[in-house]
Design an enzyme around this catalytic site. Structure first.
Site, mmCIF file in Angstrom:
data_model
loop_
_atom_site.group_PDB
_atom_site.id
_atom_site.type_symbol
_atom_site.label_atom_id
_atom_site.label_comp_id
_atom_site.label_asym_id
_atom_site.label_seq_id
_atom_site.Cartn_x
_atom_site.Cartn_y
_atom_site.Cartn_z
ATOM 1 N N GLY A 91 0.788 -1.224 0.000
ATOM 2 C CA GLY A 91 0.000 0.000 0.000
ATOM 3 C C GLY A 91 0.820 1.274 0.000
ATOM 4 N N ASN A 95 2.638 4.634 9.438
ATOM 5 C CA ASN A 95 1.705 4.306 8.364
ATOM 6 C C ASN A 95 0.923 3.016 8.613
ATOM 7 O OD1 ASN A 95 0.781 4.512 5.405
ATOM 8 N ND2 ASN A 95 1.779 2.506 5.471
ATOM 9 N N ALA A 96 1.416 2.150 9.480
ATOM 10 C CA ALA A 96 0.753 0.862 9.704
ATOM 11 C C ALA A 96 -0.659 1.066 10.244
ATOM 12 C CB ALA A 96 1.567 0.016 10.680
ATOM 13 N N ASP A 125 7.368 -3.940 9.237
ATOM 14 C CA ASP A 125 6.070 -4.573 8.984
ATOM 15 C C ASP A 125 6.009 -5.900 9.723
ATOM 16 O OD1 ASP A 125 3.614 -5.658 7.513
ATOM 17 O OD2 ASP A 125 3.946 -3.768 6.465
ATOM 18 N N TYR A 172 -12.547 1.916 13.135
ATOM 19 C CA TYR A 172 -11.529 2.503 12.257
ATOM 20 C C TYR A 172 -11.621 4.028 12.268
ATOM 21 C CZ TYR A 172 -9.124 3.731 7.895
ATOM 22 O OH TYR A 172 -8.291 4.296 6.956
#
Length: 305
Positions: free
Chosen positions: A28, A96-97, A48, A163
């Site tokens: 992504g 960003n995760a 990651d 979310y």
């Protein structure tokens, strides 16, 4: 990436030679950002939980990787230590995760997914920022932290309660870091849904009416905005919204909200003390008037003559 604008090229040139830690870099937006920064002479530590991060790192010059669960205790301390051991210093942190919920919170049998979303989307970037700020202050280096938020944190999206709430919290957290500037700048991007695995693999996002109507945004546009947020020294505590067919726009309603709340509280305080003062003044005035209205005894009048 499609051809870059002169301003993006200038921003990338200003970042050349710096060291960046990027979380969620296996796919992504994180992966695309890593590829672009690597092309422009940045040194990268790619983070990651997905073991495929090793193959990405092997194909990007001046990069290293660490496979780790950012929800584990002291995870970002380990990331920073690995970067310092590998590159000797750090200039940029990209939080960003993140993950999205697979079904509505109110359809879930337990709190496992809720806890995971809160831990990864909100707690992990907050803790990473804490660790980064401590490092930048102790080392005296200037640094920048970038948080990947979402338009889902700016408008309620049914079925994605967890979310959206974590992304709203991340935007608010970013704004609260404004006072760290100029040594440390903390910014965020809040993109419309981009064509990434996070979206492609999530039926809730795919079924969202706006997505069905106008489609998904190119990840490259988000990455260009991320680069601006990293390089533009006029941005601190700011969130840049990104959508198709529109220039990135700095979010300002938090400034307006702060002014509204401050005015409200101040007005309430003034009213409170004004009421107290008025009460005191009224009692004092009544006492004085009462004294003036009370006739003096006859003997006192004669003495006064």
């Amino acid at each position: 990436m499609t051809s870059l604008s002169s301003s993006t090229e200038a921003h990338l040139a200003s970042l050349s030679g710096k060291v960046a830690i990027i979380t969620g870099a296996a796919s992504g937006l994180g992966k695309r950002l890593a590829e672009v920064l690597s092309e422009h002479n940045l040194k990268l530590l790619l983070i990651d939980i997905d073991p495929s991060i090793a193959s990405l790192s092997a194909n990007l010059p001046n990069s290293a990787h660490l496979t780790i669960d950012l929800c584990s205790p002291n995870a970002f301390d380990a990331c920073l230590a690995h970067a310092l051991q590998t590159f000797g210093g750090v200039d940029i942190i990209v939080n960003n995760a993140g993950i999205a919920n697979t079904c509505s919170l109110f359809s879930q049998e337990d709190d496992r997914e809720l806890s995971r979303i809160i831990d990864l989307n909100l707690k992990a970037p907050m803790d990473a920022t804490r660790v980064a700020v401590r490092y930048f202050r102790q080392s005296g280096r200037q640094g920048v932290v970038l948080n990947t938020a979402s338009v889902g944190g700016l408008m309620p999206i049914s079925l994605m309660e967890s979310y959206g709430t974590t992304k709203a919290g991340l935007i608010f957290f970013t704004a609260s870091c404004k006072a760290l500037a100029p040594q440390i700048r903390v910014n965020a991007v809040a993109p419309y849904f981009a064509d990434t695995p996070l979206v492609a693999n999530n039926r809730l996002v795919r079924s969202y009416p706006l997505v069905q109507q106008i489609g998904l945004m190119s990840p490259d546009k988000v990455v260009r905005t991320m680069i601006r947020a990293l390089a533009d020294k006029d941005l601190a505590g700011d969130t840049l919204m990104v959508a198709m067919g529109a220039k990135p726009e700095k979010l300002t309603f938090y400034d307006d909200l702060t002014m509204q709340v401050t005015t409200y509280i101040t007005k309430g305080t003034i009213n409170k003390y004004a009421a107290s003062f008025n009460s005191y003044f009224s009692r004092a005035l009544d006492s004085i008037l009462g004294y003036l209205r009370t006739p003096l005894p006859v003997e006192d009048i004669s003495k006064s003559d």
